[in-house]
Design a protein around this motif. Structure first.
Motif, mmCIF file in Angstrom:
data_model
loop_
_atom_site.group_PDB
_atom_site.id
_atom_site.type_symbol
_atom_site.label_atom_id
_atom_site.label_comp_id
_atom_site.label_asym_id
_atom_site.label_seq_id
_atom_site.Cartn_x
_atom_site.Cartn_y
_atom_site.Cartn_z
ATOM 1 N N ARG A 232 0.747 -1.467 0.013
ATOM 2 C CA ARG A 232 0.133 0.069 0.094
ATOM 3 C C ARG A 232 0.917 1.258 0.111
ATOM 4 N NH1 ARG A 232 -4.852 0.035 -2.032
ATOM 5 N NH2 ARG A 232 -5.913 -1.939 -1.463
ATOM 6 N N TYR A 233 2.007 1.056 0.598
ATOM 7 C CA TYR A 233 2.982 2.168 0.734
ATOM 8 C C TYR A 233 3.422 2.607 -0.668
ATOM 9 C CZ TYR A 233 7.546 4.508 0.842
ATOM 10 O OH TYR A 233 8.745 5.161 0.772
ATOM 11 N N PHE A 234 3.847 1.449 -1.537
ATOM 12 C CA PHE A 234 4.287 1.761 -2.764
ATOM 13 C C PHE A 234 3.090 2.313 -3.723
ATOM 14 C CE2 PHE A 234 7.650 -1.290 -1.819
ATOM 15 C CZ PHE A 234 8.739 -0.359 -1.777
ATOM 16 N N MET A 235 1.831 1.911 -3.405
ATOM 17 C CA MET A 235 0.908 1.912 -4.382
ATOM 18 C C MET A 235 0.390 3.569 -4.235
ATOM 19 S SD MET A 235 -1.367 -1.295 -3.767
ATOM 20 C CE MET A 235 -3.000 -0.743 -4.667
ATOM 21 N N ARG A 237 2.430 6.080 -2.761
ATOM 22 C CA ARG A 237 3.816 6.584 -3.268
ATOM 23 C C ARG A 237 3.876 6.832 -4.703
ATOM 24 N NH1 ARG A 237 9.759 4.370 -2.683
ATOM 25 N NH2 ARG A 237 8.900 3.632 -4.656
ATOM 26 N N ASN A 238 4.110 5.821 -5.345
ATOM 27 C CA ASN A 238 4.372 5.941 -6.641
ATOM 28 C C ASN A 238 3.210 6.519 -7.813
ATOM 29 O OD1 ASN A 238 6.494 4.603 -5.850
ATOM 30 N ND2 ASN A 238 6.166 2.821 -7.102
ATOM 31 N N ARG A 239 1.856 6.573 -7.293
ATOM 32 C CA ARG A 239 0.855 7.255 -7.917
ATOM 33 C C ARG A 239 0.960 8.873 -7.774
ATOM 34 N NH1 ARG A 239 -0.675 2.442 -7.371
ATOM 35 N NH2 ARG A 239 -2.390 1.361 -8.662
ATOM 36 N N LEU A 240 1.503 9.223 -6.569
ATOM 37 C CA LEU A 240 1.682 10.454 -6.344
ATOM 38 C C LEU A 240 2.981 11.182 -7.238
ATOM 39 C CD1 LEU A 240 0.713 10.848 -2.617
ATOM 40 C CD2 LEU A 240 -0.651 11.792 -4.665
ATOM 41 N N MET A 241 3.825 10.279 -7.036
ATOM 42 C CA MET A 241 5.164 10.613 -7.992
ATOM 43 C C MET A 241 4.883 10.687 -9.456
ATOM 44 S SD MET A 241 8.252 8.227 -6.180
ATOM 45 C CE MET A 241 9.257 8.467 -7.456
ATOM 46 N N PHE A 242 4.036 9.731 -9.836
ATOM 47 C CA PHE A 242 3.572 9.705 -11.193
ATOM 48 C C PHE A 242 2.732 11.043 -11.689
ATOM 49 C CE2 PHE A 242 0.335 8.751 -14.520
ATOM 50 C CZ PHE A 242 1.045 8.243 -15.611
ATOM 51 N N LEU A 243 1.790 11.344 -10.766
ATOM 52 C CA LEU A 243 1.009 12.472 -10.901
ATOM 53 C C LEU A 243 1.781 13.837 -10.911
ATOM 54 C CD1 LEU A 243 -2.292 11.240 -9.036
ATOM 55 C CD2 LEU A 243 -1.817 11.496 -11.629
ATOM 56 N N ARG A 244 2.803 13.852 -9.889
ATOM 57 C CA ARG A 244 3.767 15.108 -10.114
ATOM 58 C C ARG A 244 4.667 15.229 -11.289
ATOM 59 N NH1 ARG A 244 8.093 14.949 -6.831
ATOM 60 N NH2 ARG A 244 8.321 17.171 -6.446
ATOM 61 N N GLN A 245 4.691 14.265 -12.036
ATOM 62 C CA GLN A 245 5.496 14.233 -13.094
ATOM 63 C C GLN A 245 4.459 14.472 -14.373
ATOM 64 O OE1 GLN A 245 7.960 10.858 -14.082
ATOM 65 N NE2 GLN A 245 8.969 11.775 -15.903
ATOM 66 N N TYR A 246 3.525 13.841 -14.490
ATOM 67 C CA TYR A 246 2.748 13.874 -15.583
ATOM 68 C C TYR A 246 1.444 14.629 -15.545
ATOM 69 C CZ TYR A 246 5.931 10.320 -17.385
ATOM 70 O OH TYR A 246 7.089 9.662 -17.865
ATOM 71 N N GLY A 247 0.899 15.090 -14.408
ATOM 72 C CA GLY A 247 0.029 15.942 -14.250
ATOM 73 C C GLY A 247 -1.538 15.146 -13.660
ATOM 74 N N CYS A 280 -0.012 6.863 4.764
ATOM 75 C CA CYS A 280 0.425 8.433 5.007
ATOM 76 C C CYS A 280 1.891 8.422 4.734
ATOM 77 C CB CYS A 280 0.069 8.507 6.595
ATOM 78 S SG CYS A 280 -1.538 8.774 7.177
ATOM 79 N N CYS A 281 2.576 7.678 5.049
ATOM 80 C CA CYS A 281 4.037 7.598 4.914
ATOM 81 C C CYS A 281 4.040 7.676 3.247
ATOM 82 C CB CYS A 281 4.748 6.304 5.340
ATOM 83 S SG CYS A 281 5.081 6.139 7.351
ATOM 84 N N GLY A 282 3.532 6.778 2.457
ATOM 85 C CA GLY A 282 3.665 6.532 1.109
ATOM 86 C C GLY A 282 3.352 8.063 0.340
ATOM 87 N N ALA A 283 2.107 8.735 0.958
ATOM 88 C CA ALA A 283 1.731 10.197 0.449
ATOM 89 C C ALA A 283 2.735 11.233 0.782
ATOM 90 C CB ALA A 283 0.407 10.581 1.063
ATOM 91 N N TRP A 284 3.446 11.002 2.136
ATOM 92 C CA TRP A 284 4.628 11.862 2.309
ATOM 93 C C TRP A 284 5.624 11.945 1.110
ATOM 94 C CZ3 TRP A 284 5.491 16.528 4.145
ATOM 95 C CH2 TRP A 284 6.772 16.864 4.741
ATOM 96 N N HIS A 285 6.151 10.517 1.248
ATOM 97 C CA HIS A 285 7.218 10.194 0.257
ATOM 98 C C HIS A 285 6.900 10.781 -1.147
ATOM 99 C CE1 HIS A 285 9.310 7.744 3.515
ATOM 100 N NE2 HIS A 285 9.471 8.758 3.838
#
Length: 303
Positions: A232-235, A237-247, A280-285
């Protein structure tokens, strides 16, 4: 959409890369299913505690590459792609250990790729339709008719076929994602380079997703994958990283799916408090763009 021609035997020019991590008996099933469909099989082991089951398959595969410890799915796939290229294979087929192709899946994917190129479709990668298995299946319903092939925002990593040269051109998988959203991000880069990702409905893959749980609420059935807190942490974290990059605007369905999945998971899954901590940890990272493997302390807390 044009119909896919009848499949022809898969050429020997395709190399299947399987990433393993503490696999079970399904690995032998996968290798047996692939043996007559591809020219070579390469296993990249991501630090399994006991390599015996992986090494037992050595006679049936071209190479077993042990990485020693878990570097993540993206890094392992990149290692496997490099090995396929070194062996001289122009086509790459990627797999995880929990999936299995149906007969002729590979041949159908390659036939569809060739047919679409012939019509001028700038196809980069092709992937199968999923036949998801679960311990508790939802009630069956009438499935809507599906085109023979269709452009998709992403294809799942398992069962994806693309030219090795194109894989190199777009840069391979993002190793810092570790696991989750690797497929979305790779397909996003495919589109940036002018290629499409296409799902072929006549090519099917048996694919297992977590340990799904189901709950019916007011005539609506809620389904959640019931992944572990660490996953769940990765799920998140990586969605937010993806959205930061691609909008968010360009990928609003990813954002909406993330919110929906999170709410449903916290409503009906087990280990809710630990998963809330993981989220929460995944969202922060994710918001800070911190990728890679989590610290040993965080991993221990989320196991």
């Amino acid at each position: 959409m044009m119909p896919t021609p009848a499949p022809t035997p898969a050429p020997v020019e395709i190399c299947a890369v399987i990433v393993t991590y503490n696999p079970d008996h399904k690995l032998a099933r996968l290798i047996n299913a692939l043996q007559h469909e591809v020219g070579a099989i390469v296993i990249v082991d991501n630090g399994s505690a006991d390599l015996a089951l992986v090494q037992a398959q050595a006679e049936q595969v071209r190479a077993v590459v042990p990485l020693g410890h878990n570097h993540g799915l993206g890094h392992a796939l990149n290692v496997g792609a490099a090995r396929a290229e070194a062996l001289g294979y122009p086509w790459l087929l990627t797999f995880d250990q929990d999936s299995c192709p149906t007969p002729t899946m590979v041949a159908r994917l390659l036939a569809a790729h060739a047919a679409m190129l012939a019509t001028g479709e700038p196809v980069g990668a092709v992937g199968p339709a999923q036949v998801i298995t679960a311990t508790a299946a939802p009630p069956a319903g009438d499935a809507p008719p599906t085109p023979t092939w269709a452009r998709k925002d992403h294809l799942i990593t398992s069962g994806m076929v693309l030219p090795v040269a194109l894989y190199r051109q777009i840069g391979g998988y993002r190793a810092d994602y570790f696991i989750d959203m690797l497929d979305f991000e790779l397909c996003a880069r495919l589109r940036q380079h002018g290629y499409t990702a296409v799902q072929v409905a006549t090519a099917e893959l048996v694919h297992e997703v977590g340990d799904p749980v189901y709950l019916r609420v007011l005539h609506k059935q809620l389904i959640s994958s019931n992944h572990s807190p660490l996953r769940r942490y990765f799920m998140i974290r990586n969605r937010l990283m993806f959205l930061r990059q691609y909008g968010v605007r360009a990928h609003h369905r990813v954002a909406a799916g993330m919110i929906y999945d999170t709410i449903v998971a916290l409503l009906i899954e087990r280990q809710r408090f630990k998963k809330l901590h993981a989220i929460c940890c995944g969202a922060w990272h994710g918001l800070r763009g911190i990728g890679g493997a989590p610290s040993e302390q965080l991993s221990a807390r989320l196991r």
